[in-house]
Design a protein around this motif. Sequence first.
Motif, PDB file in Angstrom:
ATOM      1  N   GLY A 121       0.821  -1.207   0.000  1.00  0.00           N
ATOM      2  CA  GLY A 121       0.000   0.000   0.000  1.00  0.00           C
ATOM      3  C   GLY A 121       0.850   1.250   0.000  1.00  0.00           C
ATOM      4  N   VAL A 122       1.918   1.226   0.800  1.00  0.00           N
ATOM      5  CA  VAL A 122       2.790   2.404   0.891  1.00  0.00           C
ATOM      6  C   VAL A 122       3.539   2.608  -0.426  1.00  0.00           C
ATOM      7  N   ILE A 123       4.075   1.511  -0.960  1.00  0.00           N
ATOM      8  CA  ILE A 123       4.819   1.650  -2.225  1.00  0.00           C
ATOM      9  C   ILE A 123       3.863   2.097  -3.339  1.00  0.00           C
ATOM     10  N   GLY A 124       2.661   1.553  -3.317  1.00  0.00           N
ATOM     11  CA  GLY A 124       1.670   1.956  -4.314  1.00  0.00           C
ATOM     12  C   GLY A 124       1.412   3.449  -4.250  1.00  0.00           C
ATOM     13  N   ALA A 125       1.332   3.980  -3.023  1.00  0.00           N
ATOM     14  CA  ALA A 125       1.084   5.405  -2.853  1.00  0.00           C
ATOM     15  C   ALA A 125       2.290   6.227  -3.313  1.00  0.00           C
ATOM     16  N   VAL A 126       3.490   5.732  -2.976  1.00  0.00           N
ATOM     17  CA  VAL A 126       4.705   6.444  -3.398  1.00  0.00           C
ATOM     18  C   VAL A 126       4.784   6.440  -4.922  1.00  0.00           C
ATOM     19  N   PHE A 127       4.449   5.298  -5.498  1.00  0.00           N
ATOM     20  CA  PHE A 127       4.467   5.185  -6.958  1.00  0.00           C
ATOM     21  C   PHE A 127       3.501   6.197  -7.562  1.00  0.00           C
ATOM     22  N   LEU A 128       2.359   6.312  -6.910  1.00  0.00           N
ATOM     23  CA  LEU A 128       1.371   7.295  -7.366  1.00  0.00           C
ATOM     24  C   LEU A 128       1.993   8.678  -7.368  1.00  0.00           C
ATOM     25  N   ALA A 129       2.704   8.989  -6.294  1.00  0.00           N
ATOM     26  CA  ALA A 129       3.289  10.326  -6.160  1.00  0.00           C
ATOM     27  C   ALA A 129       4.313  10.609  -7.252  1.00  0.00           C
ATOM     28  N   ILE A 130       5.171   9.636  -7.504  1.00  0.00           N
ATOM     29  CA  ILE A 130       6.247   9.926  -8.462  1.00  0.00           C
ATOM     30  C   ILE A 130       5.817   9.732  -9.916  1.00  0.00           C
ATOM     31  N   SER A 131       4.704   9.042 -10.114  1.00  0.00           N
ATOM     32  CA  SER A 131       4.299   8.739 -11.484  1.00  0.00           C
ATOM     33  C   SER A 131       3.394   9.786 -12.101  1.00  0.00           C
ATOM     34  N   ILE A 132       2.758  10.556 -11.258  1.00  0.00           N
ATOM     35  CA  ILE A 132       1.734  11.469 -11.781  1.00  0.00           C
ATOM     36  C   ILE A 132       2.234  12.305 -12.970  1.00  0.00           C
ATOM     37  N   PRO A 133       3.426  12.896 -12.875  1.00  0.00           N
ATOM     38  CA  PRO A 133       3.823  13.760 -13.991  1.00  0.00           C
ATOM     39  C   PRO A 133       4.141  12.993 -15.288  1.00  0.00           C
ATOM     40  N   VAL A 134       4.425  11.716 -15.202  1.00  0.00           N
ATOM     41  CA  VAL A 134       4.929  11.021 -16.401  1.00  0.00           C
ATOM     42  C   VAL A 134       4.009   9.920 -16.902  1.00  0.00           C
ATOM     43  N   LYS A 314      -4.385  -0.011  -5.277  1.00  0.00           N
ATOM     44  CA  LYS A 314      -5.213   1.158  -4.977  1.00  0.00           C
ATOM     45  C   LYS A 314      -4.511   2.466  -5.334  1.00  0.00           C
ATOM     46  N   GLY A 315      -3.217   2.518  -5.094  1.00  0.00           N
ATOM     47  CA  GLY A 315      -2.467   3.708  -5.506  1.00  0.00           C
ATOM     48  C   GLY A 315      -2.510   3.849  -7.014  1.00  0.00           C
ATOM     49  N   GLY A 316      -2.320   2.719  -7.700  1.00  0.00           N
ATOM     50  CA  GLY A 316      -2.353   2.734  -9.163  1.00  0.00           C
ATOM     51  C   GLY A 316      -3.697   3.183  -9.687  1.00  0.00           C
ATOM     52  N   ALA A 317      -4.761   2.721  -9.046  1.00  0.00           N
ATOM     53  CA  ALA A 317      -6.109   3.047  -9.531  1.00  0.00           C
ATOM     54  C   ALA A 317      -6.420   4.531  -9.406  1.00  0.00           C
ATOM     55  N   LEU A 318      -5.743   5.182  -8.463  1.00  0.00           N
ATOM     56  CA  LEU A 318      -5.981   6.618  -8.286  1.00  0.00           C
ATOM     57  C   LEU A 318      -5.431   7.453  -9.445  1.00  0.00           C
ATOM     58  N   VAL A 362      -2.046  10.992  -1.298  1.00  0.00           N
ATOM     59  CA  VAL A 362      -0.910  10.068  -1.179  1.00  0.00           C
ATOM     60  C   VAL A 362      -0.619   9.778   0.297  1.00  0.00           C
ATOM     61  N   TRP A 363      -0.542  10.851   1.085  1.00  0.00           N
ATOM     62  CA  TRP A 363      -0.241  10.664   2.512  1.00  0.00           C
ATOM     63  C   TRP A 363      -1.334   9.887   3.234  1.00  0.00           C
ATOM     64  N   THR A 364      -2.575  10.161   2.838  1.00  0.00           N
ATOM     65  CA  THR A 364      -3.669   9.424   3.481  1.00  0.00           C
ATOM     66  C   THR A 364      -3.533   7.931   3.188  1.00  0.00           C
ATOM     67  N   LEU A 365      -3.234   7.610   1.936  1.00  0.00           N
ATOM     68  CA  LEU A 365      -3.052   6.196   1.594  1.00  0.00           C
ATOM     69  C   LEU A 365      -1.929   5.570   2.415  1.00  0.00           C
ATOM     70  N   VAL A 366      -0.818   6.306   2.513  1.00  0.00           N
ATOM     71  CA  VAL A 366       0.337   5.795   3.264  1.00  0.00           C
ATOM     72  C   VAL A 366      -0.040   5.556   4.726  1.00  0.00           C
ATOM     73  N   LEU A 367      -0.588   6.600   5.362  1.00  0.00           N
ATOM     74  CA  LEU A 367      -0.873   6.510   6.800  1.00  0.00           C
ATOM     75  C   LEU A 367      -1.982   5.503   7.095  1.00  0.00           C
ATOM     76  N   ALA A 368      -3.001   5.484   6.235  1.00  0.00           N
ATOM     77  CA  ALA A 368      -4.108   4.548   6.467  1.00  0.00           C
ATOM     78  C   ALA A 368      -3.633   3.111   6.324  1.00  0.00           C
ATOM     79  N   ASN A 369      -2.786   2.856   5.333  1.00  0.00           N
ATOM     80  CA  ASN A 369      -2.259   1.504   5.159  1.00  0.00           C
ATOM     81  C   ASN A 369      -1.452   1.061   6.376  1.00  0.00           C
ATOM     82  N   VAL A 370      -0.637   1.984   6.879  1.00  0.00           N
ATOM     83  CA  VAL A 370       0.171   1.643   8.052  1.00  0.00           C
ATOM     84  C   VAL A 370      -0.740   1.412   9.263  1.00  0.00           C
ATOM     85  N   ALA A 371      -1.680   2.347   9.472  1.00  0.00           N
ATOM     86  CA  ALA A 371      -2.570   2.233  10.647  1.00  0.00           C
ATOM     87  C   ALA A 371      -3.383   0.937  10.590  1.00  0.00           C
TER      88      ALA A 371
END
Lengths: 671, 366
Positions: A121-134, A314-318, A362-371
Amino acid sequence: MTFMEAVLDGLRLVLVWPAPGYMLLGVAIGMFFGAVPGLGGLVGMAIILPFTFGMEPNVAFAFILGMYAVTTTADTLSSVLLGIPGTAASQATILDGYPMAQRGEASRALGAAYTVSMIGGVIGAVFLAISIPVIRPVILSFSEPELFALAVLGLTMVASLSGKSIFKGTAAACFGLMLATIGFAEFGGVRRYWFDQNFLLEGLPIVPYVLGLFAIPEILELAVRNTSISRVQREEVATGGIINGMKDAAKHWWLGIRCTCIGVYVGMLPGLGGSIVDWVAYGHAAQSEKNNENFGKGDVRGVIAPEAANNAMKGGALLPTIAFAIPGSASMAILLSAFFIQGLEPGPQMLTDKLNITFTLVWTLVLANVAGAVALLLWGSQASKITYLQGHIIVPAIMLVVFMGAWVGNGTLGNWIVLLVFGVIGYFMKLGGWPRPPIVLGFVLGKIMEEAMNLSMQTHAWGSFTRPIVLVIIVLIIATIIHAVMKQRKKQKELAEPSEFKPGEGSMIVAEGGKDCPPASWPISALLVMMFVYCFVEAMQWSFSPRVFPQTVSTIGCFLALGALIYDLKGRAALKAGTAAADVVGVDSAYVLKSLYYLSWLIGIFVLTLLIGQFPSLVLFVILYLKFWGNFSWKVIAIYTVFAITFLLIMFNEIVPVLWYEPPHLPSFFV
Amino acid sequence: MNLLKHSALGIMAAAVVVTGLSVTADAQFFKGKRVNIIINYGAGGNTDIQGRMVMRHMKKYIKGKPRLVFRHVSGAGGVVGANFLGEAGKKNGTMMGVFTIPIMAQVMKTPELRVDLSAFHYVGAIGQQTIGHIRKDAIPGKTIKNYKDLLANESHAIRTGGHGPTSSKDLRTRLLFQALKIPLKHVTGYKSGGKIRAAILKNELDMTADSLAGYYGRVVVQLIKPGISVPIWHIGTPGPNNTILHSPTVPKNIPSFQAVYEEKFGKGARPDRMTWDAIRTIGASREMLRILVFRKGTNPKAVAEMRAAWDKTMLDKAFLADYRKVNGSDFDGKSGADAQKYVKTIVDVPKDLEKFLLDYANAARG
């Protein structure tokens, strides 16, 4: 606002009260909706969306995404502990998760699953963050021909899910593909295989179908044998299962990373998504991992793969939702509505002016996945104790969940018919050594394949097959088939060697399709042959576009089922002659008869519902089961029944209210 | 005599009390009750989201403050839910449908619809127009700025998308293009409007139409603002004397189909009667896209109470603001009485028109 400022501002917005409170509330709701089969994130999002109308954007998204993020973490609970997929995204988890629970390793499976879910979940969210521009060219380069090719590639993993007989595995996949054609074919305006039942026009409802195939056979076994889910005593199991699972996740980190990437990419492509991602990841693991003979028997890697993927998805789907306002799934469509309600417009400005809001997501996905994962890791050991309970004490509770899970989608008796019909099919397939996962895989891929094929031919005609990405996927398909054939031949050689398998050991954990029972299998093969013939003939009256897919599949399926029939008849003859291999077994008639007797009880729930209504018949089932199957005292029955009624009323009358079936001749109870 | 007098007084007093109670009971018909709101599409869809939003506001005005419970009975384009309410719904006022009306199923007499939609008791209705939009580069060598640029095209086939030969989107698109004598290549079978829009984004299709909510919520951000597409028309509201009027909820720069047609063929011009009537019928169906209904034979007190609540809701500022938030456009509602009359005008189509629509749909089956 610079990129880093947006990152930090996004984090600040998530941490400003009351956003964290709502996020945690969303996480709690999401865990609940994920853990109860039949509910899932979509229902949860639809229910909470109206509550976000008056909220600030950061609070609203913390609430919605907090819930959305963890449903595929919590769904592992019922997949592992009960063998019932909590949501569509955890179907593949049961293949190894449930056998692990049967071996007394439920905690370990949960520990591994939650760890990789969190990381995925966290990696998915990070991927979302770095992929958006490209990411724009990637998403836009995938169209219907590519989706069709990807679905075919997905089908090739049937080989790894087929067990002993490739005929049975592929025929089962064709059965699933045929089931996908039930309902109204939009492109031809034709009703197909609907038997004048309106509820089938929307297609076979997937939740009752999957619950029937997988849950009913397991419940039958628990009821008939009265064993606990775990076949070993609690005292025999080493402690620290959760920690061991976490260590497993660390040990197989590379598999976790690969499946996380699969999750992100599959999630990113609109039209694929949740119902397929776990199968793709599982198939990848089963095909690519070394020493894979234990897949399907309780290999922890079979849990790690789908669980890493379904959270990363889920990160990808966003991505397409945020970047282009293209929702890849119904859940994302709701999220899109939330954007609009908040006055936000998905699109390029989410990468510029509103980048901080994007990072809030992105942060919500990260924190929610961890929690969510931490909460479930802490609670996992306690939950796994359910696997040591006596069968008769948990069967009524599971039955309530399964019957109501099948009902909750659209509240028609048709759902129960599907549940029971596929419960019977699933039972006999399990008995006969037929692998059931290819049926589900065929079903989910069939829907994608036919639509993509039809649209591809209309938009690109034969040029569909010469597109660059399609060509690359075709090469992958060929390579996968060659690899699968080579593996199958190697497996056949291994199976020909003496085995330690002892027939008749009911408690022994066997992978799906890992044993043969020709007396129970050949009728299924014969029925499939007849079904494929019927489907072919029935389709002859339709116009070309709605006919081509079912006729192609039924032709192939018919030959494969014939192959399986010949295989079965040979096995049967060998069994009679006493020359069968050790893993070819006969039918335990007493067990089958008792199972059929129990099945008649389940059918009795349905009949009783027609007579006295749904709620009283479910309660009555609990009482009668505990008395006549479990031989429990009236005191235990009374306490159990009170809990059952309370559960039904709170769960399905208050939290997720359903429309109880009440016979027209009786006065309404729920008004 | 005294006894008689006292008795008479007693009876009168009792009558007053009973009458008073019954008046209170009437006013509080829903007190302590639970009303099941049946949604005829799945959780999370437009019908669900709009239905929940509408009922959240309407609840304030329902006397007795009943508990509203949402249930989904989905399938077959809303037909399963309509059948459910019409056939198995309770008549005691505790079951109400918030539907996307499956009107074409009734107009074309499809066998799966077993109830008469005009026989429901209408509490209210919401209309929502559709906006047609097209890629600016749909015609090679030309940039389409508005509908006039499209009208000049008579040779290049415009690629349009739809959901299936019998869907109103397909029928509408094909009918409009045929009426305007603009060639089209129609691709059908997309499961959702989102998939059609994605195909337009990928330049696999040129044109489609979306409801106002879809237009403002999706199309504007996805296709209009990035400069990919432009709006060209909306179908319009059927008016008197065989006209189709500009809908008040649609911006003035997006003309009605009649205006577009007259631009090409002259003031007062019309296509053949069947085509025009079919277009008007489809246009009329948009006037009550979402409906709030009770089944036939429902307790009249329940219907009257809900209608009164709906009438108040339509004037509620918070509701109107939320409606605009969710849909992107102004609210266009009908009272229960108006909806009851209007639905008749849509479903009672002449036999020849019914046959025309059926044949027209059948001609597109692949």
